[in-house]
Scaffold this motif. Structure first.
Motif, PDB file in Angstrom:
ATOM      1  N   ARG A  90       0.827  -1.210   0.000  1.00  0.00           N
ATOM      2  CA  ARG A  90       0.000   0.000   0.000  1.00  0.00           C
ATOM      3  C   ARG A  90       0.864   1.264   0.000  1.00  0.00           C
ATOM      4  NH1 ARG A  90      -3.341  -3.363   3.525  1.00  0.00           N
ATOM      5  NH2 ARG A  90      -2.207  -2.596   5.353  1.00  0.00           N
ATOM      6  N   VAL A  91       1.957   1.255   0.765  1.00  0.00           N
ATOM      7  CA  VAL A  91       2.831   2.434   0.808  1.00  0.00           C
ATOM      8  C   VAL A  91       3.532   2.620  -0.532  1.00  0.00           C
ATOM      9  CG1 VAL A  91       4.849   3.461   1.912  1.00  0.00           C
ATOM     10  CG2 VAL A  91       3.140   2.294   3.301  1.00  0.00           C
ATOM     11  N   ARG A  92       3.966   1.533  -1.161  1.00  0.00           N
ATOM     12  CA  ARG A  92       4.579   1.635  -2.490  1.00  0.00           C
ATOM     13  C   ARG A  92       3.611   2.244  -3.494  1.00  0.00           C
ATOM     14  NH1 ARG A  92       7.461  -4.300  -3.249  1.00  0.00           N
ATOM     15  NH2 ARG A  92       9.491  -3.797  -2.301  1.00  0.00           N
ATOM     16  N   LEU A  93       2.353   1.819  -3.450  1.00  0.00           N
ATOM     17  CA  LEU A  93       1.349   2.339  -4.374  1.00  0.00           C
ATOM     18  C   LEU A  93       1.163   3.837  -4.155  1.00  0.00           C
ATOM     19  CD1 LEU A  93      -0.820   1.879  -6.529  1.00  0.00           C
ATOM     20  CD2 LEU A  93      -2.411   1.283  -4.695  1.00  0.00           C
ATOM     21  N   ALA A  94       1.062   4.257  -2.885  1.00  0.00           N
ATOM     22  CA  ALA A  94       0.907   5.685  -2.593  1.00  0.00           C
ATOM     23  C   ALA A  94       2.127   6.471  -3.043  1.00  0.00           C
ATOM     24  CB  ALA A  94       0.671   5.875  -1.097  1.00  0.00           C
ATOM     25  N   ALA A  95       3.341   5.901  -2.856  1.00  0.00           N
ATOM     26  CA  ALA A  95       4.565   6.587  -3.280  1.00  0.00           C
ATOM     27  C   ALA A  95       4.615   6.744  -4.789  1.00  0.00           C
ATOM     28  CB  ALA A  95       5.780   5.816  -2.779  1.00  0.00           C
ATOM     29  N   ASN A  96       4.256   5.696  -5.511  1.00  0.00           N
ATOM     30  CA  ASN A  96       4.287   5.766  -6.979  1.00  0.00           C
ATOM     31  C   ASN A  96       3.317   6.812  -7.506  1.00  0.00           C
ATOM     32  OD1 ASN A  96       6.206   3.733  -7.123  1.00  0.00           O
ATOM     33  ND2 ASN A  96       4.696   2.086  -7.338  1.00  0.00           N
ATOM     34  N   ARG A  97       2.159   6.916  -6.880  1.00  0.00           N
ATOM     35  CA  ARG A  97       1.183   7.911  -7.315  1.00  0.00           C
ATOM     36  C   ARG A  97       1.670   9.326  -7.030  1.00  0.00           C
ATOM     37  NH1 ARG A  97      -4.466   5.213  -5.020  1.00  0.00           N
ATOM     38  NH2 ARG A  97      -4.735   3.677  -6.700  1.00  0.00           N
TER      39      ARG A  97
END
Length: 524
Positions: A90-97
């Motif tokens: 979830r944190v990776r997804l938020a960072a990529n966005r």
């Protein structure tokens, strides 16, 4: 300083901001990711899981955080258990966005509210009866910009239009220089911060913050571990008390051990104009210009601001708060736990904070099998100076968040405490929980109970009481439940709660149902 000079100073301050925005286009190269905004309980929960798993190495109790600092730790996933891996995803997804560069990303938001939540915690709940916002974000190799405008119905401060959340930043080596109107949160607490929180609207500021929290290379300083430093210099808007005053904040936090984070914080109000009162009648007689020079600022830094003790009352530079906080994590019978505390002093003796307020908390987290991940915490805050645990026989009432120099409002901005949401002389317990289910929906709940403004028995006129949430001793209880879900049509958020208050002296009761529905759409 007359009103024309006030306008001139505001004009000069705005020109400085404008010049910074123009000059920032001149520089180039070096990665400069934007910030992890304060306010998301679910995202903070996931980041804290990764920090306690020692995947994220830097300190994380100074919000907003730097995405570029967090993202450098997100590639390694070894030695993580199943729920930690879900948090990492979830944190990776938020960072990529958030870190997609060289493109303008638009976002919009609508909130419908019945009885806005007055006692705020880390979550950013709507402030007005209804809110409509629109904005754009752009992140480059060195620059990051966010322009955001919000219309608020029946705003408590009378400001229907506001640019809260906006910023413009430029990376200078390992530092970020910015013009910012972002919410901030300094400390490990979930329900409150005693020194700087999202309770009051953000103060427009020039900020200087570390971009990467890597440790010192020197063998003499490496024991500090990963460290962070934030400095802000702001100016309160409008002709409010203290009128056009400056606001300074400094925070240094570090992780000398993998399971220990320590923070040192200091804030100050200085310059501006203050109200003058007749000593006999107590009536307001006018406004007086406060000392405002490099000498004043130097006295402020030295802690030379105890009126009648180490400085003449007429030259007292301003109002300061300072203190420290810490969070330690471990395992108890294979169950992860953390203990945290924050101590902030309203006064000081030289460079040592005195007249302390206190915050204490314990939290635990983990997995509920295939259902999802959870966090539960219990937190107690006491905003009376020299409170009972700190000094036997009771504390000093009507001191914390108040000040003889800034007598009219004290440590407040637009009628809200800059520190803890409970304001002065309150003692409240908080029980809270966060649950992220297997479909990544976020559930949060909090239960608060205790006494607000417990030392005021209405022996004074109401206009002389500065507590912003209770005009006299009030028994308080509140239950609030929040649900957030991401869909292809945007993010939907629903919150409902019950707020109960009883004035101790009269027995008068007040009961309110709280409700908000929020929709946010952000371009990916």
């Amino acid at each position: 300083m007359d009103f024309q000079n006030q306008k001139k100073n505001s004009y000069l301050f705005n020109r400085i901001i404008g010049k910074f925005l123009v000059l920032s286009f001149v520089f180039s190269s070096a990665q400069a990711g934007p910030w992890v905004d304060q306010g998301s309980m679910g995202l903070r929960h996931d980041i804290q899981i990764l920090a306690d798993a020692n995947l994220i190495e830097g300190p994380i109790t100074t919000w907003p955080l730097s995405w570029s600092d967090l993202s450098r730790n997100l590639e390694d996933s070894k030695n993580l258990n199943s729920y930690e891996l879900k948090a990492l995803k979830r944190v990776r997804l938020a960072a990529n966005r958030s870190m997609r560069t060289e493109r303008i990303k638009l976002h919009s938001r609508i909130a419908v509210v019945e009885n806005p939540v007055e006692i705020r915690n880390f979550a950013n709940t709507p402030r007005g009866d209804s809110e409509i916002g629109i904005g754009a974000t752009w992140t480059g190799n060195r620059f990051a910009y966010k322009a955001q405008g919000t219309w608020v119905e029946d705003a408590i401060d009378g400001k229907e239009w506001r640019a809260d959340g906006s910023y413009a930043g430029v990376a200078l080596g390992n530092w970020m220089l910015a013009i910012s109107m972002q919410d901030r949160w300094w400390g490990p607490g979930w329900q409150g911060s005693l020194i700087l929180s999202n309770n009051a609207r953000p103060i427009p500021s020039i900020t200087f913050e570390r971009n990467s929290t890597e440790a010192f290379k020197s063998k003499w300083m490496s024991w500090i571990g990963p460290w962070d430093f934030s400095f802000l210099l702001g100016r309160t808007e409008g002709r409010i008390e203290p009128a056009n005053a400056n606001f300074m904040g400094m925070r240094f936090n570090f992780r000398p051990l993998k399971n220990l984070e320590i923070g040192l914080s200091r804030t100050a109000q200085f310059c501006g104009k203050v109200s003058v009162f007749d000593e006999d009648t107590g009536d307001l007689t006018g406004l007086k210009k406060r000392p405002c020079s490099l000498s004043t600022f130097w006295k402020l830094l030295k802690g030379q601001d105890n009126s009648g003790e180490n400085v003449d009352p007429n030259n007292e530079p301003g109002n300061q708060l300072a203190g420290y906080d810490g969070r330690w994590s471990s395992n108890l019978f294979e169950q992860p736990i953390a203990l945290y505390t924050q101590w902030i002093g309203e006064d000081n003796n030289g460079l040592l904070a005195t007249s302390m307020m206190g915050l204490f908390g314990m939290e635990t987290w983990g997995s509920l099998g295939n259902l999802g991940t959870y966090r539960a915490y219990i937190e107690w805050s006491d905003t009376e100076c020299d409170f009972n645990l700190y000094r036997q026989g009771g504390g000093t009432e009507d001191l914390c968040y108040n000040n003889k120099t800034f007598r009219e409002k004290g440590y407040r901005y637009y009628d809200r405490s800059i520190g803890h949401t409970f304001d002065n002389d309150s003692s409240v317990f908080s029980l809270g929980g966060i649950f992220i289910d297997n479909k990544d929906s976020i559930w949060t709940a909090k239960l608060n109970f205790g006494n607000l403004n417990r030392d005021d028995e209405s022996n004074r006129p109401l206009e002389n009481i500065r507590n912003t949430v209770a005009k006299e001793k009030t028994k308080y209880a509140e239950l609030l439940i929040d649900f957030t879900k991401d869909t292809k049509f945007g993010r939907f958020r629903l919150g409902t709660g019950y707020d109960y208050r009883k004035i101790t002296r009269t027995g008068e009761k007040e009961k309110d149902l709280e409700f908000y529905l929020e929709w946010t759409l952000a371009q990916l």
